[in-house]
Design a protein around this motif. Sequence first.
Motif, PDB file in Angstrom:
ATOM      1  N   GLU A 143       0.818  -1.214   0.000  1.00 47.69           N
ATOM      2  CA  GLU A 143       0.000   0.000   0.000  1.00 47.69           C
ATOM      3  C   GLU A 143       0.856   1.270   0.000  1.00 47.69           C
ATOM      4  OE1 GLU A 143      -3.361   0.162  -0.169  1.00 47.69           O
ATOM      5  OE2 GLU A 143      -3.491  -2.023  -0.266  1.00 47.69           O
ATOM      6  N   ARG A 144       2.174   1.104   0.151  1.00 41.95           N
ATOM      7  CA  ARG A 144       3.086   2.251   0.270  1.00 41.95           C
ATOM      8  C   ARG A 144       2.596   3.185   1.381  1.00 41.95           C
ATOM      9  NH1 ARG A 144       5.735  -0.528  -3.065  1.00 41.95           N
ATOM     10  NH2 ARG A 144       6.958   0.341  -4.751  1.00 41.95           N
ATOM     11  N   PHE A 145       2.374   2.582   2.552  1.00 43.72           N
ATOM     12  CA  PHE A 145       1.776   3.272   3.686  1.00 43.72           C
ATOM     13  C   PHE A 145       2.574   2.934   4.941  1.00 43.72           C
ATOM     14  CE2 PHE A 145      -1.132   3.149   7.343  1.00 43.72           C
ATOM     15  CZ  PHE A 145      -1.643   4.442   7.311  1.00 43.72           C
ATOM     16  N   ILE A 146       2.797   3.923   5.775  1.00 45.40           N
ATOM     17  CA  ILE A 146       3.462   3.713   7.059  1.00 45.40           C
ATOM     18  C   ILE A 146       2.598   4.342   8.146  1.00 45.40           C
ATOM     19  CG2 ILE A 146       5.519   4.158   8.478  1.00 45.40           C
ATOM     20  CD1 ILE A 146       7.104   4.302   5.807  1.00 45.40           C
ATOM     21  N   ALA A 147       2.293   3.557   9.159  1.00 48.99           N
ATOM     22  CA  ALA A 147       1.603   4.077  10.339  1.00 48.99           C
ATOM     23  C   ALA A 147       2.638   4.181  11.449  1.00 48.99           C
ATOM     24  CB  ALA A 147       0.458   3.158  10.754  1.00 48.99           C
ATOM     25  N   ILE A 161       5.492  10.876  -0.293  1.00 50.54           N
ATOM     26  CA  ILE A 161       6.902  10.474  -0.336  1.00 50.54           C
ATOM     27  C   ILE A 161       7.830  11.436   0.390  1.00 50.54           C
ATOM     28  CG2 ILE A 161       6.688   9.073  -2.416  1.00 50.54           C
ATOM     29  CD1 ILE A 161       7.978  11.372  -3.970  1.00 50.54           C
ATOM     30  N   GLU A 162       7.454  12.715   0.463  1.00 49.36           N
ATOM     31  CA  GLU A 162       8.326  13.683   1.141  1.00 49.36           C
ATOM     32  C   GLU A 162       8.085  13.759   2.643  1.00 49.36           C
ATOM     33  OE1 GLU A 162       4.597  15.711  -0.045  1.00 49.36           O
ATOM     34  OE2 GLU A 162       6.016  14.574  -1.219  1.00 49.36           O
ATOM     35  N   SER A 163       7.087  13.036   3.152  1.00 49.31           N
ATOM     36  CA  SER A 163       6.781  13.075   4.587  1.00 49.31           C
ATOM     37  C   SER A 163       7.941  12.531   5.411  1.00 49.31           C
ATOM     38  CB  SER A 163       5.533  12.247   4.894  1.00 49.31           C
ATOM     39  OG  SER A 163       4.403  12.800   4.281  1.00 49.31           O
ATOM     40  N   VAL A 164       8.372  13.326   6.390  1.00 47.94           N
ATOM     41  CA  VAL A 164       9.421  12.895   7.312  1.00 47.94           C
ATOM     42  C   VAL A 164       8.759  12.091   8.422  1.00 47.94           C
ATOM     43  CG1 VAL A 164      11.211  13.650   8.922  1.00 47.94           C
ATOM     44  CG2 VAL A 164      10.848  14.900   6.768  1.00 47.94           C
ATOM     45  N   LEU A 165       9.291  10.917   8.673  1.00 49.68           N
ATOM     46  CA  LEU A 165       8.709  10.012   9.658  1.00 49.68           C
ATOM     47  C   LEU A 165       9.198  10.343  11.065  1.00 49.68           C
ATOM     48  CD1 LEU A 165       9.266   6.856   7.485  1.00 49.68           C
ATOM     49  CD2 LEU A 165       7.035   7.840   8.058  1.00 49.68           C
ATOM     50  N   CYS A 171      16.578   8.927  19.193  1.00 47.41           N
ATOM     51  CA  CYS A 171      17.101   8.788  17.824  1.00 47.41           C
ATOM     52  C   CYS A 171      17.176  10.118  17.096  1.00 47.41           C
ATOM     53  CB  CYS A 171      16.230   7.829  17.026  1.00 47.41           C
ATOM     54  SG  CYS A 171      16.263   6.140  17.608  1.00 47.41           S
ATOM     55  N   GLN A 172      17.137  11.229  17.816  1.00 46.49           N
ATOM     56  CA  GLN A 172      17.181  12.530  17.152  1.00 46.49           C
ATOM     57  C   GLN A 172      18.446  12.610  16.304  1.00 46.49           C
ATOM     58  OE1 GLN A 172      14.418  14.415  17.108  1.00 46.49           O
ATOM     59  NE2 GLN A 172      13.651  12.713  18.322  1.00 46.49           N
ATOM     60  N   GLY A 173      18.271  13.141  15.112  1.00 43.67           N
ATOM     61  CA  GLY A 173      19.363  13.178  14.148  1.00 43.67           C
ATOM     62  C   GLY A 173      19.128  12.178  13.036  1.00 43.67           C
ATOM     63  N   LEU A 174      18.289  11.172  13.296  1.00 44.23           N
ATOM     64  CA  LEU A 174      17.913  10.211  12.263  1.00 44.23           C
ATOM     65  C   LEU A 174      16.720  10.787  11.521  1.00 44.23           C
ATOM     66  CD1 LEU A 174      18.052   7.373  10.923  1.00 44.23           C
ATOM     67  CD2 LEU A 174      16.485   6.598  12.714  1.00 44.23           C
ATOM     68  N   GLN A 175      16.842  10.945  10.218  1.00 44.81           N
ATOM     69  CA  GLN A 175      15.735  11.477   9.433  1.00 44.81           C
ATOM     70  C   GLN A 175      15.482  10.561   8.246  1.00 44.81           C
ATOM     71  OE1 GLN A 175      15.951  15.634   8.499  1.00 44.81           O
ATOM     72  NE2 GLN A 175      14.137  15.575   7.215  1.00 44.81           N
ATOM     73  N   LEU A 176      14.266  10.052   8.192  1.00 46.54           N
ATOM     74  CA  LEU A 176      13.835   9.179   7.097  1.00 46.54           C
ATOM     75  C   LEU A 176      12.499   9.669   6.579  1.00 46.54           C
ATOM     76  CD1 LEU A 176      14.673   5.756   8.770  1.00 46.54           C
ATOM     77  CD2 LEU A 176      15.673   6.605   6.644  1.00 46.54           C
ATOM     78  N   THR A 177      12.322   9.552   5.277  1.00 47.78           N
ATOM     79  CA  THR A 177      11.041   9.906   4.663  1.00 47.78           C
ATOM     80  C   THR A 177      10.365   8.644   4.139  1.00 47.78           C
ATOM     81  OG1 THR A 177      11.936  10.223   2.440  1.00 47.78           O
ATOM     82  CG2 THR A 177      11.955  12.157   3.917  1.00 47.78           C
ATOM     83  N   VAL A 178       9.091   8.779   3.839  1.00 47.17           N
ATOM     84  CA  VAL A 178       8.359   7.682   3.203  1.00 47.17           C
ATOM     85  C   VAL A 178       9.061   7.298   1.901  1.00 47.17           C
ATOM     86  CG1 VAL A 178       6.166   7.056   2.103  1.00 47.17           C
ATOM     87  CG2 VAL A 178       6.165   8.290   4.285  1.00 47.17           C
ATOM     88  N   ILE A 181      12.089   5.017   2.442  1.00 47.01           N
ATOM     89  CA  ILE A 181      11.729   3.625   2.748  1.00 47.01           C
ATOM     90  C   ILE A 181      11.313   2.873   1.486  1.00 47.01           C
ATOM     91  CG2 ILE A 181      10.160   2.131   4.061  1.00 47.01           C
ATOM     92  CD1 ILE A 181      11.971   3.725   5.943  1.00 47.01           C
ATOM     93  N   PHE A 182      10.367   3.442   0.735  1.00 51.91           N
ATOM     94  CA  PHE A 182       9.852   2.733  -0.436  1.00 51.91           C
ATOM     95  C   PHE A 182      10.751   2.867  -1.658  1.00 51.91           C
ATOM     96  CE2 PHE A 182       5.891   3.402   2.124  1.00 51.91           C
ATOM     97  CZ  PHE A 182       5.832   2.097   2.568  1.00 51.91           C
ATOM     98  N   GLY A 183      11.658   3.848  -1.624  1.00 55.23           N
ATOM     99  CA  GLY A 183      12.643   3.975  -2.700  1.00 55.23           C
ATOM    100  C   GLY A 183      13.592   2.787  -2.764  1.00 55.23           C
TER     101      GLY A 183
END
Length: 189
Positions: A143-147, A161-165, A171-178, A181-183
Motif C-alpha cells: 500500500e506504500r503506507f506507514i503508520a 513520499i516527502e513526509s518525514v517520519l 534517535c534525534q538526528g535520524l531522518q527518514l522519509t516515506v 523507505i519505499f525507494g
Amino acid sequence: MVQTSNKILSLEEFLALPETKPYCEYIDGKIIPKPMPQGKHSTIQGELCPTINSVVKVQKMGWAFPELRCTFAGRSIVPDIAVFSWARLPVDENGDIANTFAAAPDWIIEILSPEQSHTKVTKKILHALNHGTQMGWLIDPDERFIAAYPARQQPLPFEEIESVLPVPEFCQGLQLTVGDIFGWLKVTA
C-alpha cells in the motif's frame, strides 16, 4: 519452536524449545509462526536496520536489531526490527551484548508481509507500547503506507513520499522519509 500437541505451554516451556525458522512467537498462550519474509519485506528490513544503525549506533544512542527475540509482559515476540536505546542495552558479565532481551524494545518496527494479518501486527505493536515502547512503525509495502505509533498518542498515517517520519526521542538526528523507505524497493538499471 513448534507446538506438537494441543497442550498449552507456559512462556518458560516455550522459551526452552529450540528455535526454528521461520521464528515463532508466544502471544496469549499460543505459539504463532511468523510468515517467511518475501522480497519487499526483506529489502526494507535489510536496508532499514543498517540505515538506523549508521546514525544511532555510531553515536551510541541506540542499536537496531533484525529479528531479535524480545520477551516481556508474558509474551515472547520477534519484531522485524527492534531498536533499543543505548542506556537500555542488556549486557552480559563480560560487558558484551547479552543473548537474552527480557524487555520491550524502545522502538518496534514491523513490515507487513502479503499474507500477514494487519490486525495481529497492530496488536503486537500496541502491546509493546503498553509496556514501555516509545514508538512503533507498521510499514505496508504493497500500500506504500506507514503508520507511526507514538507512545500515548493517536497513530499517525504517512503516504506522501516527502513526509518525514517521526522517530523516538533517543534517535534525534535520524531522518527518514516515506520516499526513502519505499525507494529501496525500486530496481534501477
